[in-house]
Design an enzyme around this catalytic site. Structure first.
Site, PDB file in Angstrom:
ATOM      1  N   ARG A   1       0.569  -1.384   0.265  1.00 29.56           N
ATOM      2  CA  ARG A   1       0.083  -0.322  -0.533  1.00 29.56           C
ATOM      3  C   ARG A   1       1.206   1.021  -0.049  1.00 29.56           C
ATOM      4  O   ARG A   1       0.085   2.068  -0.388  1.00 29.56           O
ATOM      5  CB  ARG A   1      -0.657   0.024   1.682  1.00 29.56           C
ATOM      6  CG  ARG A   1      -2.112   0.361   1.308  1.00 29.56           C
ATOM      7  CD  ARG A   1      -3.249   0.298   2.222  1.00 29.56           C
ATOM      8  NE  ARG A   1      -2.751   0.221   3.242  1.00 29.56           N
ATOM      9  CZ  ARG A   1      -2.967  -0.649   4.241  1.00 29.56           C
ATOM     10  NH1 ARG A   1      -3.900  -1.243   4.749  1.00 29.56           N
ATOM     11  NH2 ARG A   1      -2.261  -0.298   5.908  1.00 29.56           N
TER      12      ARG A   1
ATOM     13  N   TYR B   1     -12.817  24.624  -6.754  1.00 30.39           N
ATOM     14  CA  TYR B   1     -14.230  23.087  -7.594  1.00 30.39           C
ATOM     15  C   TYR B   1     -15.328  22.302  -6.672  1.00 30.39           C
ATOM     16  O   TYR B   1     -15.176  22.844  -5.910  1.00 30.39           O
ATOM     17  CB  TYR B   1     -12.665  22.221  -7.509  1.00 30.39           C
ATOM     18  CG  TYR B   1     -13.057  21.037  -8.224  1.00 30.39           C
ATOM     19  CD1 TYR B   1     -13.212  20.665  -9.394  1.00 30.39           C
ATOM     20  CD2 TYR B   1     -12.545  19.748  -7.709  1.00 30.39           C
ATOM     21  CE1 TYR B   1     -13.048  19.536 -10.078  1.00 30.39           C
ATOM     22  CE2 TYR B   1     -12.760  18.506  -8.478  1.00 30.39           C
ATOM     23  CZ  TYR B   1     -12.830  18.329  -9.677  1.00 30.39           C
ATOM     24  OH  TYR B   1     -13.293  17.031 -10.329  1.00 30.39           O
TER      25      TYR B   1
ATOM     26  N   ASP C   1      -5.413  24.533  -3.693  1.00 28.16           N
ATOM     27  CA  ASP C   1      -5.354  23.918  -4.587  1.00 28.16           C
ATOM     28  C   ASP C   1      -4.001  24.561  -5.671  1.00 28.16           C
ATOM     29  O   ASP C   1      -4.080  25.321  -6.520  1.00 28.16           O
ATOM     30  CB  ASP C   1      -6.942  24.086  -5.463  1.00 28.16           C
ATOM     31  CG  ASP C   1      -6.768  22.683  -6.209  1.00 28.16           C
ATOM     32  OD1 ASP C   1      -6.290  22.391  -7.361  1.00 28.16           O
ATOM     33  OD2 ASP C   1      -7.998  21.657  -6.252  1.00 28.16           O
TER      34      ASP C   1
ATOM     35  N   LYS D   1      -4.861  16.058 -14.364  1.00 32.11           N
ATOM     36  CA  LYS D   1      -4.505  16.950 -15.278  1.00 32.11           C
ATOM     37  C   LYS D   1      -3.136  17.048 -15.726  1.00 32.11           C
ATOM     38  O   LYS D   1      -2.354  16.406 -16.561  1.00 32.11           O
ATOM     39  CB  LYS D   1      -5.507  18.704 -14.158  1.00 32.11           C
ATOM     40  CG  LYS D   1      -6.153  18.230 -13.808  1.00 32.11           C
ATOM     41  CD  LYS D   1      -7.336  18.306 -14.093  1.00 32.11           C
ATOM     42  CE  LYS D   1      -8.961  18.050 -14.041  1.00 32.11           C
ATOM     43  NZ  LYS D   1      -9.407  18.554 -12.688  1.00 32.11           N
TER      44      LYS D   1
HETATM   45  C1  LIG Z   1     -10.052  18.063 -11.827  1.00 35.20           C
HETATM   46  C2  LIG Z   1      -9.433  18.628  -9.992  1.00 35.20           C
HETATM   47  C3  LIG Z   1      -9.226  18.131  -9.337  1.00 35.20           C
HETATM   48  C4  LIG Z   1     -10.306  16.770  -8.450  1.00 35.20           C
HETATM   49  O1  LIG Z   1      -9.425  15.521  -9.994  1.00 35.20           O
HETATM   50  P1  LIG Z   1      -9.701  14.669  -9.947  1.00 35.20           P
HETATM   51  O2  LIG Z   1      -8.618  14.051  -9.564  1.00 35.20           O
HETATM   52  O3  LIG Z   1     -10.333  14.512 -11.032  1.00 35.20           O
HETATM   53  O4  LIG Z   1     -10.610  13.795  -8.760  1.00 35.20           O
HETATM   54  C5  LIG Z   1      -9.674  18.970  -7.914  1.00 35.20           C
HETATM   55  N1  LIG Z   1      -8.947  20.191  -8.478  1.00 35.20           N
HETATM   56  C6  LIG Z   1      -9.305  20.866  -9.398  1.00 35.20           C
HETATM   57  C7  LIG Z   1      -8.750  22.137  -9.259  1.00 35.20           C
HETATM   58  C8  LIG Z   1     -10.010  20.396 -10.662  1.00 35.20           C
HETATM   59  O5  LIG Z   1      -9.532  20.385 -11.823  1.00 35.20           O
END
Ligand SMILES: *Cc1c(COP(=O)(O)O)cnc(C)c1O
Length: 396
Positions: free
Chosen positions: A63, A116, A187, A212
């Protein structure tokens, strides 16, 4: 081997390279898949367990991940300027890890209101059920002096924000948080660590959806939480362990492979998006406003110039004199843009922003439909021609 004073791009390319074994090594770290970690002796098992208890990133069980995961963590640590990186199976699970690790019943968290969407829709109800109160602040109002309560433990920012790219004065927010002894988390999915470095600007924690730009090829889900604060690292690690958050070695490998080309991809996304944004500004009959912080008339432009080193491929715009059905007809008329959520891959995407998501933003009070574009690595001339024909089609 890189040296401490090498530039960021150099360190990101070399971080986590496998060491030589009998005089040779592959360029890339192997994909180390395992559930069990075998020990040479029981004394080794005990020693490694003690080292793990003491906070060292060693593995005693599948893990925890092994060499592939350590290499990925090392690369993200360079990107974020962090000492500790925790991997999570999605961006949203990385976000939730921060809240769950740091908040207890009776605590209060202040969240930026252009955050988000799923943080508000999914995470807020969970926190409320656990006895944590959640309220929102408007980044446009400066530091949230009036919104802080005696039990505020965490401020959670996202700059630039989702859908409309509101830019936050993070250094000012960091000074405010420090003064009130509140943890500041940000974030950093938009900036991906190359365009924006929240820890260097004063945040305590930086979160990213690796899904992303780090992944960059629309083929994996993953998240990361980074910090340079040892006390916060130990709280985050404890919650990460308790939740059993684990990432497959194959996905860790893909994320690391994505990071190696992040700089060239981001630069091209940024150039293409700027070209498209300028074209969109010329469509005055169809568009009332274009959202992209690299545009000189964007409200966040001054802060973006001060705190960022570039822009990514995201551009949104508000359609003039249109309703949701016209916005849907517009995206349906596009040939080169996939319709879908997420972004950061090599390809262009579009989405009509759900009204509920942009209505929550104090940043913008318009009622026109908002369309988001992710500008990919296609030739921007083709993307502009596609957008032009779609505007023409819905306006005749
Ligand atoms: C896409 C996104 C997330 C979440 O990511 P996932 O991998 O899709 O769960 C969190 N914060 C922002 C700003 C995002 O664009």
């Amino acid at each position: 081997m890189t040296a401490r004073d090498d530039h960021l791009l150099t360190r990101v390319v070399h971080a986590g390279s496998p060491p030589f074994d009998q005089g040779a090594a592959p360029v890339n770290v192997p994909v180390v898949r395992t559930s069990t970690v075998r020990f040479a002796s029981d004394a080794d098992r005990v020693e490694l367990s003690h080292r793990r208890e003491a906070g060292e990133p060693v593995s005693t069980y599948g893990r925890h991940g092994m060499a592939t995961h350590r290499a990925l963590e090392a690369a993200i640590a360079e990107l974020e300027g962090a000492d500790e990186v925790l991997l999570a199976p999605s961006g949203l699970s990385a976000v939730s890890l921060v809240f769950i690790a740091l908040l207890s019943p009776g605590d209060h968290v202040l969240v930026q209101d252009s955050v988000y969407g799923p943080v508000r829709e999914r995470v807020e109800p969970l926190l409320t059920r656990l006895g944590v109160s959640v309220s929102y602040f408007s980044a446009g109002d400066g530091v949230p002096t009036a919104s802080v309560r005696p039990n505020t433990r965490l401020i959670y920012a996202e700059s630039p924000s989702s859908f409309l790219y509101e830019v936050v004065d993070l250094p000012a927010l960091a000074a405010f948080a420090r003064e009130h002894r509140i943890v500041l988390a940000a974030d950093n999915t938009w900036g991906a660590g190359l365009l924006y470095r929240p820890l260097a600007l004063g945040a305590d924690i930086s979160v990213q959806a690796i899904t992303k730009y780090l992944g960059g090829h629309s083929d994996l889900m993953q998240g990361a939480v980074s910090t340079a604060n040892p006390a916060l690292a130990s709280k985050l690690r404890a919650a990460h362990d308790a939740l059993g958050l684990s990432v497959s070695a194959d996905d860790a490998y893909l994320a690391l492979r994505g990071i190696r080309t992040l700089a060239v991809r981001l630069a091209q996304h940024g150039r293409n998006a700027f070209e498209v944004a300028q074209y969109l500004q010329s469509e005055r009959n169809a568009i009332s406003r274009v959202f992209h912080p690299a545009l000189p008339d964007d409200p966040g432009h001054t802060l973006w110039r001060r705190d960022f080193t570039g822009a990514n491929g995201l551009v949104s715009f508000a359609l003039r004199n249109a309703d949701q059905s016209k916005a849907r007809a517009f995206v349906d008329a596009l040939r080169l843009f996939g319709i879908g959520a997420s972004w950061g891959g090599y390809e262009s995407l579009t989405l009509v922003a759900p009204l509920s998501r942009v209505r929550e933003h104090s940043y913008w009070r318009g009622d026109e439909p908002v369309v988001r574009l992710h500008i990919g690595l296609e030739d921007p001339a083709d993307l502009i021609a596609d957008l032009r024909q779609a505007f023409h089609r819905v306006h005749q």
